[in-house]
Design an enzyme around this catalytic site. Structure first.
Site, PDB file in Angstrom:
ATOM      1  N   THR A  36       0.861  -1.033  -0.006  1.00  0.00           N
ATOM      2  CA  THR A  36       0.113   0.026  -0.138  1.00  0.00           C
ATOM      3  C   THR A  36       0.816   1.353  -0.052  1.00  0.00           C
ATOM      4  OG1 THR A  36      -1.824  -1.056   1.231  1.00  0.00           O
ATOM      5  CG2 THR A  36      -1.976   1.207   1.250  1.00  0.00           C
ATOM      6  N   GLU A 222      -5.046  -4.254  -2.995  1.00  0.00           N
ATOM      7  CA  GLU A 222      -5.927  -5.486  -2.607  1.00  0.00           C
ATOM      8  C   GLU A 222      -6.433  -6.247  -3.751  1.00  0.00           C
ATOM      9  OE1 GLU A 222      -5.649  -6.447   0.629  1.00  0.00           O
ATOM     10  OE2 GLU A 222      -5.786  -4.738   1.548  1.00  0.00           O
TER      11      GLU A 222
HETATM   12  P1  ATP Z   1      -0.915  -5.624   3.724  1.00  0.00           P
HETATM   13  O1  ATP Z   1      -0.611  -6.947   2.963  1.00  0.00           O
HETATM   14  O2  ATP Z   1      -1.512  -6.113   5.111  1.00  0.00           O
HETATM   15  O3  ATP Z   1      -2.049  -4.681   3.017  1.00  0.00           O
HETATM   16  P2  ATP Z   1       0.985  -3.888   3.026  1.00  0.00           P
HETATM   17  O4  ATP Z   1       2.092  -4.813   1.933  1.00  0.00           O
HETATM   18  O5  ATP Z   1       0.285  -3.069   2.048  1.00  0.00           O
HETATM   19  O6  ATP Z   1       0.500  -4.881   3.973  1.00  0.00           O
HETATM   20  P3  ATP Z   1       1.784  -1.431   4.049  1.00  0.00           P
HETATM   21  O7  ATP Z   1       0.731  -1.391   5.158  1.00  0.00           O
HETATM   22  O8  ATP Z   1       2.282  -0.668   2.917  1.00  0.00           O
HETATM   23  O9  ATP Z   1       1.977  -3.068   3.720  1.00  0.00           O
HETATM   24  O10 ATP Z   1       3.118  -1.501   5.138  1.00  0.00           O
HETATM   25  C1  ATP Z   1       3.334  -2.100   6.476  1.00  0.00           C
HETATM   26  C2  ATP Z   1       3.842  -1.324   7.392  1.00  0.00           C
HETATM   27  O11 ATP Z   1       5.231  -1.176   7.226  1.00  0.00           O
HETATM   28  C3  ATP Z   1       3.691   0.115   7.474  1.00  0.00           C
HETATM   29  O12 ATP Z   1       3.261   0.656   8.634  1.00  0.00           O
HETATM   30  C4  ATP Z   1       4.506   0.912   6.546  1.00  0.00           C
HETATM   31  O13 ATP Z   1       4.382   2.367   6.834  1.00  0.00           O
HETATM   32  C5  ATP Z   1       5.686   0.119   6.697  1.00  0.00           C
HETATM   33  N1  ATP Z   1       6.608   0.208   5.797  1.00  0.00           N
HETATM   34  C6  ATP Z   1       6.656  -0.051   4.501  1.00  0.00           C
HETATM   35  N2  ATP Z   1       7.902  -0.295   4.004  1.00  0.00           N
HETATM   36  C7  ATP Z   1       8.630   0.517   4.699  1.00  0.00           C
HETATM   37  C8  ATP Z   1       9.887   1.023   4.579  1.00  0.00           C
HETATM   38  N3  ATP Z   1      10.897   0.937   3.522  1.00  0.00           N
HETATM   39  N4  ATP Z   1      10.682   1.701   5.800  1.00  0.00           N
HETATM   40  C9  ATP Z   1       9.676   1.712   6.995  1.00  0.00           C
HETATM   41  N5  ATP Z   1       8.590   1.156   7.050  1.00  0.00           N
HETATM   42  C10 ATP Z   1       7.951   0.796   5.953  1.00  0.00           C
HETATM   43 MG    MG Z   2      -1.946  -3.074   2.227  1.00  0.00          MG
END
Ligand code: ATP
Ligand code: MG
Length: 732
Positions: A36, A222
């Site tokens: 995301t 998603e």
């Molecule tokens: P989901 O599959 O549950 O939707 P996602 O892959 O969309 O998860 P995100 O929600 O975008 O993951 O990120 C998860 C967490 O990790 C968030 O709090 C985000 O801010 C943090 N995050 C992502 N990438 C980094 C990064 N490079 N450095 C620090 N924090 C990060």
């Molecule tokens: Mg996500």
């Protein structure tokens, strides 16, 4: 141009994705890997580095709340508003299109959205008209049949007619009659929003062309949970000119039962040109213990694309497992632990309680209430779904559209004004015979003397009431309209008369509705003609009513609070402290999944979603006995607990905890020396002379002052002084 703010805080892989050349791209990656985040940064990148106009960007999220968050984050990165950008759910975006192009889509300008509850009522009515026996033909199955085919893009006319299958033939008849009724009344259910806007693309190349020229960048979060019609809609819109970014995780596909297709992830690479695939493998959300548990669990699924997920976060605390004696004990435990989290300086906002079924929430809510911990139910019984709120909305709807039959039927005799079921039936018949709305039918029936004198007077008074209210609120603000409807209609008086908590809650909800109206900043929808010029404007009232229908349980009022929600609604979210409650065979995995192939794997993916919501601390709780839907059951711990490596788990034991162990009954008052534990224990069945049988929930205090709380099956939970209660233990 300084783009540090866009690229800082991304790892190499994430940066590669964000800065990839314009083109189709698929991110398949595990939970918490930043999918995301990458999507949000990509939007900012498109605008700042690629010079894209925000108006050319369309982003699809899973909930309205996620959409609002995404817009907020993009605007922060861009340091300015990006109002022209379209961000929303598939349903929200389809709705917006239909509002703009109602005429081209073959809808009346003031078409109404049917939410799930309205739809069920309507189908019931259709089935009654077709003389189908409700016992034999449950309306829910017919609704499922209709929605299933709509999700696959099939109308009744597209289905085979000469089928030997009586199930098919009967439901097809219902589908046809339902479509006809919806067409007459200008009613649009959720699945219809997408189906119809997809048809709009296909039937009106000029309109499609307009949007294809406008939207150059389509982004979908998603993606694993898109269904066939959503996928088709996206494909048509993208055509050959827009680039599509799809972001998802096959391990988190949890809406197969609602028609979502994991296969769309695979098709994407075939259906779109030159797709670049990006994998993200570092998880930034959870401790390595939590991640290890999630990885091991999901490894039990056979159908996976397969991926690695790692973290450089430390081990953190083990996952704690609590076995409650019963569901009340489980709930009390969750509330206790939440309270200590807050006492140690944490915020209630950090906490989420996740469960498989909405029915589990009630006892947990009660435990939170008892400890005065603020909580909020997210996506449960939606605020806008509560009976009193729906009644108020129906009055508001009638004020705006007299021929809204669903609303008319709902409130014509609520509060009761002497218009009986027979009279309503008569109105319905006149309406059907003459092809008019119930409002018109009521008027005509009076004019032609078709009702008894008393009924005619009562109906006449109702019609006048609505007309008067409409006149009174003509130039009023939205919240004043709501207030007028609630007061003048007599709803407030009617609902607050209900006794006890219920009445108070209903009054509060009606007041909350007025607040919601006051806070409503309508995202103005300008109905456009195909060429793009403005063709009038939906009123704020109508917009609010649409929003209420489309709300997915996301409306909530202020203050910090612990969140309670189903595992399904937790998708995409994260919380420092997570409880997964009801980890029992039969409940989770759900009993119904045993019979259908593939469903167990979907349940496991749901468990994976749950576990990966936790950042710091995760609890699994279950109850040895549970009362659900009115019956008591004894359940084994969920198989999912066994699928998590043992060294990730630690059992919570209450031994030595004085507040939970107390002296035996038969030795009478306090006896310090008494080590006999054979007396009343928490979770034990006892009987009381007046209250009958019950289960001991908890105990407090010492000696003479020992108090026990017993949940009696007839009398409910009661606190008793142990010394005087004269409880008899059962089964010892
Ligand atoms: P989901 O599959 O549950 O939707 P996602 O892959 O969309 O998860 P995100 O929600 O975008 O993951 O990120 C998860 C967490 O990790 C968030 O709090 C985000 O801010 C943090 N995050 C992502 N990438 C980094 C990064 N490079 N450095 C620090 N924090 C990060
Ligand atoms: Mg996500």
């Amino acid at each position: 141009m300084d783009i540090t703010h866009i690229l800082d805080g991304l790892n190499d892989r994430q940066r590669d994705a964000v800065t990839a050349p314009i083109g189709n791209l698929l991110v398949v990656a595990g939970a918490g890997s930043g999918k995301t985040r990458v999507l949000v940064h990509r939007i900012a990148w498109l605008v700042e580095a690629e010079g894209a106009s925000p108006g050319g960007i369309l982003a699809v999220t899973f909930t309205n709340k996620a959409a609002a968050e995404m817009r907020g984050r993009v605007e922060r990165l861009l340091e300015g508003p990006a109002r022209a950008m379209w961000v929303g759910t598939f349903h929200g975006i389809a709705h917006r299109l239909l509002r703009m192009h109602w005429a081209d889509a073959g809808l009346p300008q003031n078409f109404q959205i049917l939410d799930a509850d309205d739809q069920l009522r309507l189908v019931k009515r259709v089935m009654r008209a077709l003389d189908l026996d409700e016992q034999k033909w449950p309306a829910r199955q017919a609704v499922w049949f209709i929605n299933h085919h709509k999700d696959e893009g099939r109308r009744a006319k597209d289905l085979p007619r000469n089928d030997a299958d009586i199930y098919h033939v009967t439901h097809l008849k219902v589908y046809e009659a339902y479509e006809e009724l919806c067409a007459q009344g200008g009613l649009v259910d959720f699945a219809e929003l997408l189906l119809r806007s997809h048809e709009l693309w296909l039937e009106r190349p000029d309109i499609l062309d307009h949007y294809q020229r406008r939207f150059k960048h389509l982004l979908v979060d998603e993606f694993q949970d898109t269904n066939s019609i959503q996928y088709a809609w996206l494909r048509v819109l993208a055509g050959t000119s827009a680039d599509v970014w799809a972001v998802g995780d096959d391990d988190q596909s949890i809406y197969g039962w609602r028609g979502a297709k994991i296969e769309n992830i695979l098709s994407f690479r075939k259906d779109f040109a030159d797709v670049q695939t990006v994998r993200l493998e570092q998880n930034y959300r959870s401790t390595s213990t939590i991640l290890r548990a999630a990885n091991a669990l999901i490894d039990n699924n056979a159908e996976r694309l397969g991926k690695n997920l790692w973290t450089d976060a430390g081990d953190g605390d083990p996952i704690l497992v609590y076995s409650g004696y019963n569901d009340l004990d489980e709930a009390r435990f969750i509330a206790d632990r939440t309270q200590s989290w807050i006492q140690r300086g944490g915020s209630a906002d950090d906490v989420a309680v996740l469960y498989r079924s909405n029915a589990q929430s009630r006892v947990i809510e009660e435990a939170f209430l008892r400890l005065d911990i603020p909580y909020r139910i997210y996506g449960g019984l939606r605020f806008f779904e509560r009976a009193e709120v729906r009644n108020a909305l129906a009055y508001m709807r009638l004020i705006s559209q007299r021929h809204a039959d669903v609303a008319f039927e709902r409130v014509v005799n609520t509060p009761p004004r002497g218009i009986g079921a027979k009279t309503v039936e008569a109105i319905r018949n006149i309406a059907r015979a003459n092809g008019v709305s119930m409002w018109q039918a009521a008027k005509e029936g009076i004019a032609r003397g078709l009702f008894t004198g008393r009924a005619a007077a009562a109906i006449g008074a109702f019609l006048k009431l609505i007309d008067d209210m409409a006149g009174n609120v003509k130039d009023c603000a939205l919240h004043e309209i709501a207030e007028c409807c609630i007061e003048t209609s007599g709803l407030m008086a009617y609902h607050s008369r209900e006794r006890g908590e219920q009445g108070i809650a209903r009054r509060e909800n009606l007041e909350e509705l007025i607040t919601a109206c006051r806070q409503f900043g309508g995202e103005l929808v300008l109905p456009l003609t195909p060429t793009g010029e403005e063709a009038g404007q939906a009123s704020e009232l109508e917009e609010f009513l649409d929003k209420a229908a489309l709300d997915a349980g996301e409306y909530q009022s202020g203050g910090t609070a612990a969140q309670m929600m189903t595992l399904h609604s937790a998708k995409g979210l994260e919380f420092p402290l997570v409880f997964m409650a009801g980890m029992e065979e039969g409940l989770f995995p759900n009993r119904q999944t045993e019979r259908e192939p593939g469903r167990l794997e979907e349940e496991r993916r749901l468990a994976y979603v749950g576990i990966t919501r936790a950042m710091q601390q995760l609890y699994f709780t279950y109850a040895e006995t549970r009362r659900l839907h009115g019956s008591q059951s004894h359940n084994w711990p969920s198989r999912f607990l066994q699928e998590v490596p043992e060294d990730c788990l630690q059992e919570v034991r209450m031994g030595g905890d004085v507040s939970r162990q107390f002296r035996t009954l038969h030795n009478g008052a306090d006896d310090e020396a008494d080590q006999d534990e054979a007396g009343v224990r928490i979770g034990q069945f006892v009987t009381h002379a007046t209250f009958g049988e019950g289960v001991v929930l908890q105990a407090e205090g010492h000696g003479d002052r020992t108090r026990v709380q017993v949940n009696f099956s007839r009398a409910g939970a009661k606190w008793l002084m142990l010394a005087y209660a004269n409880l008899k233990t059962v089964g010892d």
